[in-house]
Design a protein around this motif. Structure first.
Motif, PDB file in Angstrom:
ATOM      1  N   ILE A   1       0.853  -1.180   0.000  1.00 20.80           N
ATOM      2  CA  ILE A   1       0.000   0.000   0.000  1.00 20.80           C
ATOM      3  C   ILE A   1       0.887   1.226   0.000  1.00 20.80           C
ATOM      4  CG2 ILE A   1      -1.810   1.269   1.218  1.00 20.80           C
ATOM      5  CD1 ILE A   1      -2.719  -1.362   2.431  1.00 20.80           C
ATOM      6  N   VAL A   2       0.599   2.124  -0.934  1.00 22.25           N
ATOM      7  CA  VAL A   2       1.307   3.398  -1.001  1.00 22.25           C
ATOM      8  C   VAL A   2       0.294   4.519  -0.874  1.00 22.25           C
ATOM      9  CG1 VAL A   2       3.117   2.421  -2.466  1.00 22.25           C
ATOM     10  CG2 VAL A   2       1.156   3.549  -3.535  1.00 22.25           C
ATOM     11  N   SER A   3       0.767   5.723  -0.560  1.00 16.83           N
ATOM     12  CA  SER A   3      -0.119   6.879  -0.467  1.00 16.83           C
ATOM     13  C   SER A   3       0.458   8.024  -1.278  1.00 16.83           C
ATOM     14  CB  SER A   3      -0.311   7.309   0.991  1.00 16.83           C
ATOM     15  OG  SER A   3       0.872   7.906   1.496  1.00 16.83           O
ATOM     16  N   ALA A   4      -0.418   8.987  -1.618  1.00 17.59           N
ATOM     17  CA  ALA A   4      -0.013  10.164  -2.388  1.00 17.59           C
ATOM     18  C   ALA A   4      -0.987  11.296  -2.089  1.00 17.59           C
ATOM     19  CB  ALA A   4      -0.001   9.848  -3.883  1.00 17.59           C
ATOM     20  N   PRO A   5      -0.538  12.559  -2.221  1.00 22.84           N
ATOM     21  CA  PRO A   5      -1.454  13.688  -1.978  1.00 22.84           C
ATOM     22  C   PRO A   5      -2.562  13.747  -3.019  1.00 22.84           C
ATOM     23  CG  PRO A   5       0.664  14.447  -2.843  1.00 22.84           C
ATOM     24  CD  PRO A   5       0.823  12.991  -2.543  1.00 22.84           C
ATOM     25  N   LEU A   6      -3.722  14.236  -2.597  1.00 20.66           N
ATOM     26  CA  LEU A   6      -4.877  14.300  -3.493  1.00 20.66           C
ATOM     27  C   LEU A   6      -4.614  15.189  -4.701  1.00 20.66           C
ATOM     28  CD1 LEU A   6      -7.823  14.695  -0.929  1.00 20.66           C
ATOM     29  CD2 LEU A   6      -7.094  12.609  -2.091  1.00 20.66           C
ATOM     30  N   ASP A   7      -3.856  16.270  -4.501  1.00 22.61           N
ATOM     31  CA  ASP A   7      -3.667  17.217  -5.591  1.00 22.61           C
ATOM     32  C   ASP A   7      -2.503  16.868  -6.506  1.00 22.61           C
ATOM     33  OD1 ASP A   7      -1.640  17.711  -3.818  1.00 22.61           O
ATOM     34  OD2 ASP A   7      -1.996  19.873  -3.652  1.00 22.61           O
ATOM     35  N   ASN A   8      -1.747  15.798  -6.181  1.00 22.60           N
ATOM     36  CA  ASN A   8      -0.620  15.403  -7.022  1.00 22.60           C
ATOM     37  C   ASN A   8      -0.351  13.912  -6.831  1.00 22.60           C
ATOM     38  OD1 ASN A   8       1.457  15.558  -8.815  1.00 22.60           O
ATOM     39  ND2 ASN A   8       2.780  16.852  -7.543  1.00 22.60           N
ATOM     40  N   PRO A   9      -1.292  13.074  -7.286  1.00 25.37           N
ATOM     41  CA  PRO A   9      -1.228  11.649  -6.936  1.00 25.37           C
ATOM     42  C   PRO A   9      -0.427  10.789  -7.899  1.00 25.37           C
ATOM     43  CG  PRO A   9      -3.284  12.092  -8.046  1.00 25.37           C
ATOM     44  CD  PRO A   9      -2.551  13.400  -7.996  1.00 25.37           C
TER      45      PRO A   9
END
Length: 753
Positions: A355-363
């Motif tokens: 599982i990875v994550s990323a910001p909503l505005d730059n995914p």
């Protein structure tokens, strides 16, 4: 991604075994320990005296990538098969005559078991609570649920008002969609997606009345019940509302049955706007919403890669934004949290997913950060997002678990279970800013239990225990898990169910179920249908073979493409191990599988025909070379990454021809065979089981039974009504009892009554 009632276009719809998941009971046992080797079956001897159809041979020579094959039954494929999917009456008369003759022959063979079939049908139906309902899911000022009425064949979709302070019901039920009324005079009815609008004023639903999987999308106004629009009759049954409650996104299916485009349309109908058009015939399209329902999610995916686009659900006129471009061998699936996207992905060599994550505005992928690292052998199977929590399901060594992660503290905990073999399911529901997770637990002997779990207090509340009207005592059954040694030294998990009074001394017949493709893992769950076999002294087993993800994603990779033969050898190894440990004996096993599981059955009986007394191949994918060489068929281009491409690759052709059940039928003795099909089936077309039965009957050297049941009014899933489908199961079970010698005595007893 939320996708509550999706339509998946794979040969991954397993019929029969997985079709019924409600209730079960204990009946008086009728044990017969005679094996078919010693039992004198009057039913089989009678059947041998009946004249079987002889299908005309019209040989066609096919040359391909340096190889030549002859197909004497290729003519059974109607040249206008696309039209037949939509208009069954358009089938060529000579082909219809073949199917009618096969159905008549099957009826004649099985005629003495009709009363037994009726008894089995009534047993299974008696285990189902007819006026059952789901546990309601709250959403705003309502709770939504599905129920069945007494004697009803189809679901009723309903809601009732709730008190926003207490969450308790505060009004009467409102019926949104009455499935029984929708069915009307139709012989077939299947619902795709069913969703109410965010403002609760409208309900949209998709229906297929032919079994061809082309769905109408219909919009009703809840207050009046009036139909205000029918958007299309060419959808996959897949759609989602935007947050304005006026706009829907839906998926179009082309003439070859492939999901290719996403359209945007107003709920009142009018002109549809093309939003996305997939050009690659190997990629299918789906649409859903993120867990927080802030994004419309468009997924375009093949078997080994995909890409996702999102649209702001509050801006339904917005354009799709690509998350990460497709990359061969890389899959990623989106979950929304409060301020970030989370992705379950196999990127960077994470074979069992991480599982990875990323910001909503730059995914984009360049901003992905590891959240749960890859752990070989621990498959991350699914993820649900909440405002404060991320919940993931994992599987290790063929057993599932649920892990809860709190964003604020970083703490994780696992929800614990104790049985030797079991199944779990989980649901986030409609609401995002809650501490409640709904999950279900069941095992082959334990009816399903549905819990609401407070992730903060870690308390679980039982909301529903599957009711068995005719009574069920889990202690009457034994559930075991063994590890069968494979041909190459691997250990194959096998789940076993049998009645406690069944002798485990090699004398009992056994039904061995398997699937083993697309990574689909058959859970060790509670089924009402196998109990009718267990109560008669038959052992029921599930082989968790390679080609599934029972032991992780590598388990899947080790059962596809050039390694596909492992799937079939694992199934044979499971049968041999069950015989070696006294659960049955060689030649006393009935193989059972549906769809790609029918391929498994066909390949296994070619490998070791003397291991089996009988085989049930439900809607079986058995004509592998011909199907994977026909680029016009719905599933062929998308499935080349699963099986290989015999049009272009001589190596792929050689691999497939060595296991293709239709091509590997030889002049030898075979077990008794029952194959089933559906005339309007777009996944495994009707001609596959028909050709298979014709060639099997022509080439086998013994006088065993070769039977075909063709449903002339349904597709891949068989009969659509919840009770009508049980009659198909009753036929399969009667066949299994007949070929193992268990039916003779019971048929005589019924006749005496």
């Amino acid at each position: 991604m939320k996708h509550r009632l999706s339509t998946t276009m794979l040969r991954g719809v397993v019929t029969g075994f997985a079709a019924v998941t409600l209730a079960a009971c204990s009946q008086e046992t009728s044990m017969n320990s005679e094996t078919p080797q010693t039992a004198s079956s009057a039913l089989i001897e009678r059947a041998r005296g009946l004249e079987a159809p002889q299908v005309e041979q019209r040989p066609v020579t096919i040359e391909q990538v340096g190889f030549t094959r002859v197909d004497e039954f290729q003519w059974i494929k109607d040249e206008n098969w696309q039209q037949v999917m939509r208009e069954p009456e358009a089938l060529q008369e000579d082909i219809r005559a073949v199917l009618d003759a096969e159905n008549s022959y099957l009826d004649a063979v099985m005629e003495p078991t009709e009363a037994l079939q009726e008894r089995i049908f009534q047993e299974i139906r008696g285990r189902i609570k007819e006026d059952d309902s789901s546990v309601p899911q709250p959403h705003g000022n309502y709770e939504y649920f599905t129920r069945y009425r007494e004697g009803g064949q189809y679901p009723v979709f309903s809601r009732r008002p709730i008190d926003p302070e207490t969450g308790e019901p505060a009004g009467e039920e409102e019926i949104l969609i009455d499935g029984d009324a929708e069915a009307g005079d139709f012989d077939y009815l299947d619902f795709g997606n069913v969703e109410h609008s965010p403002n609760h004023e409208f309900v949209a639903y998709a229906v297929d009345t032919r079994g061809s999987e082309y769905y109408e999308i219909i919009i009703r106004e809840v207050a009046t019940g009036a139909v205000i629009a029918t958007l299309t009759d060419e959808s996959t049954g897949d759609f989602v509302w935007a947050n304005d409650s006026s706009t829907l996104y839906w998926v179009w299916r082309d003439d070859n049955g492939r999901s290719k485009r996403v359209y945007r349309q107003n709920r009142n109908g009018g002109t549809s706007e093309l939003i996305y058009d997939e050009e690659d015939p190997g990629f299918f399209v789906s649409v859903g919403s993120s867990d927080g329902e802030n994004y419309i999610v468009i997924n375009a995916g093949g078997h080994t890669s995909n890409e996702i686009r999102v649209i702001d659900a509050a801006d339904p006129a917005g354009e799709p934004t690509l998350i990460a471009a497709r990359e061969e061998g890389v899959e990623y699936y989106l979950t929304e949290a409060t301020d970030r996207f989370y992705f379950r992905t196999n990127a960077d060599g994470a074979v069992d997913f991480k599982i990875v994550s990323a910001p909503l505005d730059n995914p984009g992928r360049e901003n992905w950060e590891d959240f749960v690292a890859h752990r070989p052998g621990v498959l991350v199977n699914g993820v649900i997002g909440f405002e404060d929590w991320l919940v993931r399901s994992e599987r290790e060594n063929a057993l599932p678990r649920i892990v809860v992660h709190e964003y604020a503290t970083g703490e994780e905990h696992e929800i614990a279970f104790e049985e030797e073999a079991y199944s779990l399911g989980m649901s986030g529901g409609y609401e995002f800013a809650v501490d409640r997770l709904r999950f279900s637990y069941e095992s082959p002997s334990t009816p399903e239990e549905t819990y609401d779990y407070n992730m903060r207090s870690r308390e679980r509340v039982l909301r529903k225990r599957q009711e068995v009207p005719s009574g069920h005592n889990p202690d009457d059954y034994v559930v075991r898990r063994i590890m069968a040694p494979g041909h190459d030294g691997v250990e194959i998990p096998v789940t076993i169910l049998h009645h406690r009074d069944t002798p485990i001394d090699g004398s009992a017949p056994l039904m061995l179920y398997g699937y083993g493709s697309y990574g689909i893992t058959i859970p060790a769950s509670f089924r009402v249908t196998p109990l009718s076999l267990a109560d008669r002294g038959m052992v029921y087993a599930i082989a968790h073979i390679r080609g599934s993800m029972a032991r992780g994603y590598q388990w899947y990779l080790d059962g596809k493409l050039e390694l596909k033969m492992n799937t079939f050898r694992d199934f044979v190894s499971a049968g041999e191990a069950l015989a070696a440990e006294g659960y049955t004996s060689r030649g006393n096993i009935v193989a059972y599988g549906g769809s790609a599981g029918g391929l498994l059955v066909g390949a296994a009986v070619n490998l070791q025909p003397d291991l089996f007394a009988g085989a049930i191949a439900a809607v079986p994918f058995v004509d592998v070379i011909n199907t994977m060489s026909d680029a016009e068929l719905p599933l062929t281009p998308p499935e080349w990454p699963e099986w290989g491409n015999p049009i272009e690759s001589a190596e792929d052709y050689q691999t497939m021809i060595e296991y293709s059940p239709y091509d590997q039928i030889t002049e030898t003795a075979y077990p008794h065979i029952l194959a089933t099909g559906g005339l309007t089936d777009p996944r495994v077309t009707y001609w596959e089981p028909t050709k298979y039965v014709a060639r099997m009957r022509d080439r086998r050297t013994d006088d065993g039974l070769t039977l075909l049941k063709m449903n002339m009014g349904a597709g891949h899933g068989g009969a659509s009504g919840r009770f009508d489908s049980l009659r198909e199961t009753a036929l399969n079970w009667a066949f299994a009892l007949m070929v193992t010698g268990l039916a003779d005595g019971e048929v005589e007893d019924i006749a005496a009554e």
